[in-house]
Scaffold this motif. Sequence first.
Motif, short mmCIF file in Angstrom:
data_model
loop_
_atom_site.label_atom_id
_atom_site.label_comp_id
_atom_site.label_asym_id
_atom_site.label_seq_id
_atom_site.Cartn_x
_atom_site.Cartn_y
_atom_site.Cartn_z
N VAL A 85 -7.77 -4.34 4.35
CA VAL A 85 -7.73 -5.76 3.98
C VAL A 85 -7.89 -5.91 2.47
O VAL A 85 -8.41 -5.02 1.80
N VAL A 86 -7.43 -7.06 1.97
CA VAL A 86 -7.51 -7.33 0.53
C VAL A 86 -8.37 -8.58 0.30
O VAL A 86 -8.24 -9.57 1.02
N ASP A 87 -9.23 -8.49 -0.68
CA ASP A 87 -10.04 -9.65 -1.08
C ASP A 87 -9.36 -10.27 -2.30
O ASP A 87 -9.43 -9.74 -3.42
N GLN A 88 -8.66 -11.38 -2.05
CA GLN A 88 -7.84 -11.97 -3.11
C GLN A 88 -8.69 -12.49 -4.28
O GLN A 88 -8.22 -12.57 -5.40
N GLU A 89 -9.95 -12.83 -4.00
CA GLU A 89 -10.85 -13.28 -5.09
C GLU A 89 -11.03 -12.18 -6.13
O GLU A 89 -11.06 -12.44 -7.32
N SER A 90 -11.14 -10.95 -5.63
CA SER A 90 -11.38 -9.84 -6.56
C SER A 90 -10.11 -9.29 -7.19
O SER A 90 -10.16 -8.70 -8.28
N CYS A 91 -8.98 -9.48 -6.52
CA CYS A 91 -7.70 -8.93 -7.00
C CYS A 91 -7.43 -9.45 -8.42
O CYS A 91 -7.61 -10.64 -8.70
N LEU A 92 -7.01 -8.55 -9.32
CA LEU A 92 -6.77 -8.95 -10.72
C LEU A 92 -5.49 -9.76 -10.87
O LEU A 92 -5.33 -10.47 -11.85
N GLY A 93 -4.56 -9.59 -9.93
CA GLY A 93 -3.30 -10.34 -10.01
C GLY A 93 -2.19 -9.52 -10.63
O GLY A 93 -2.43 -8.58 -11.39
N ILE A 94 -0.95 -9.89 -10.28
CA ILE A 94 0.23 -9.09 -10.62
C ILE A 94 0.49 -9.03 -12.12
O ILE A 94 1.07 -8.08 -12.63
N ASP A 95 0.03 -10.05 -12.89
CA ASP A 95 0.26 -10.03 -14.33
C ASP A 95 -0.62 -8.99 -15.03
O ASP A 95 -0.31 -8.54 -16.13
N LYS A 96 -1.76 -8.65 -14.40
CA LYS A 96 -2.70 -7.73 -15.03
C LYS A 96 -2.63 -6.33 -14.44
O LYS A 96 -3.01 -5.36 -15.09
N GLN A 120 -1.12 -9.77 -1.36
CA GLN A 120 -1.28 -10.16 0.05
C GLN A 120 -0.51 -9.14 0.88
O GLN A 120 0.44 -8.52 0.41
N LYS A 121 -0.95 -8.98 2.13
CA LYS A 121 -0.27 -8.01 2.98
C LYS A 121 -0.68 -8.21 4.43
O LYS A 121 -1.57 -9.01 4.73
N CYS A 122 -0.04 -7.47 5.29
CA CYS A 122 -0.35 -7.48 6.73
C CYS A 122 -1.82 -7.19 6.94
O CYS A 122 -2.35 -6.22 6.40
N ASN A 123 -2.50 -8.06 7.71
CA ASN A 123 -3.91 -7.82 8.01
C ASN A 123 -4.12 -7.55 9.50
O ASN A 123 -5.21 -7.78 10.03
#
Lengths: 184, 364
Positions: A85-96, A120-123
Amino acid sequence: MQMGFYFDQTRCHGCHTCAVACKDWHDIQDEGVDWIRVSTMEDGKYPDVRVFFLVVPCAHCVEPACAEVCPASAITKRAEDGVVVVDQESCLGIDKCNLCKQACLYDAPQFGAAPNAKMQKCNFCLDRLAEGRKPACVDACPMVALDAGPLDELERRYRSTREVTSFTRSAKAKPCLIFKPKMS
Amino acid sequence: MDLAVPPRPKTLKIRGGQSDSSARILSYKIWEAIIQGKAGGHPADIKMMWVLGSNPVNQMPDTNKCHQAFKKLEFVLVHEQYMSATAKFADILLPVNTWMEREDYAAPWLGAPYYAYANKAIDPLGESRSDLEICTELAARLGIQGFNDKTEEEWLRHLIAEMPDIPDYDEFKRKGIHKVQLAEPFVAFKAQIEDPENNPFATPSGKIEIYSQTLADMNDPKIPPIPKYFDAEENWNQPLARRYPLQFISTHFRRRVHAQYDNLPWLRRVEPQALWINPVDAQPRGIKDGDLVKVFNDRGVVMTPAWVTERIMPGVVHLAEGGNYHPDEQGIDRGGNPNVLTSSEPSPLGSNVDNSCLVEVQRA
């Protein structure tokens, strides 16, 4: 426990219902974001042509390369079911950062078109799993070509392989996808 | 009024209609009939068109001829939910609701023994009404007496009450489906099989006719009395193929229902509208998979991506039907609509044979 997917290539006729059901269930509005991908391969020359489809959601790898490279520790593997799973809050984002996108052999990490879109991805449809239901793609498949569940159970139930045309198993990551291949 | 045709026979009824003309036009000749009118030997000078439940600009053959015809009409009324190819020609566009916003029932094709009740999912959005409501209100305003005195629910109750197969309307509506319990398995033409003498078919011989004397009597080499293969009107072995050497076909597409749902991004992503072309034909034309190509003949030009594939026979190209017509300033269709290329010439007996025509393809 480790969850996984089973894909029967002999049954799939490439209708993409799994992909549309996935977008519907997760309400994915971003064009170009595919949590589950259907690819088409051709073999032979007209009129002796064979067509193969490959359906690949996140493989929820035993040793996920995406999690290993994530500098923000935003990607984790759940102990109870092995779902990545991915925690989007922590994700730095595609620009970084796009390390997960580069690391994954199966194109699972997806990013929308928004500025600095988060991964984001299949969970594994965790919300459905909590209710004892299969993922949306599995339930939607009109050809019953997909299944999902504990990987050892799937392996017992289906005569399957771990590789198929256009899908090379990474010995390091150990993707949790098994296949019934269509013979060429 | 000069009818130029016989009066309407009693069997041809139009509820609320007052014209006693029997004038009819083969649907495939409608664009010619509009463009040429009586001067071209057609039964009327058509001034207006009222389109509902249909998208003829997109789905009838020869889109550019259709385009000319619509420009000639003085008035066009369309019921639609979307700005379809036809809706763009409307002088008045009335918002009709969808099948998800109204009640209806459906009998399956070919008489399978069940009926479905389609309960509406939501109330009609915005100011939209059903076709029946629109027509009822228009009839009142146009002074047509006795057009309709029932609501939709009253019609459904009335129609279903007359059907012996369905015992109870409310039960049917609640369950959404009614399965007819057959006393014995259904056998097609059982009466004719068991007692052919007393149960003749409605044909001159009373038999199923493989050889038709009626057709033989027409004495037309293009209307043979037995089923027979004919080349397409435009075929690879004809002189026209020197200019347009590729046989063009058009089939149904898995991600649309005809022209419907072409606008949905999720489904567009499933498979792009594209021209299927074999590498044997693509390579000499310098066409690579995904290249934008120009598909054309004397009737029109379509720009669409190419899909270079072994799944199509060499010499044949395919573009799925229903691609939404989007002409640019030059009249080149950018939506991948095959009808820009198809012919409106019917078969000798009046059937639609627009699936096959000749085209050439170039890299755009």
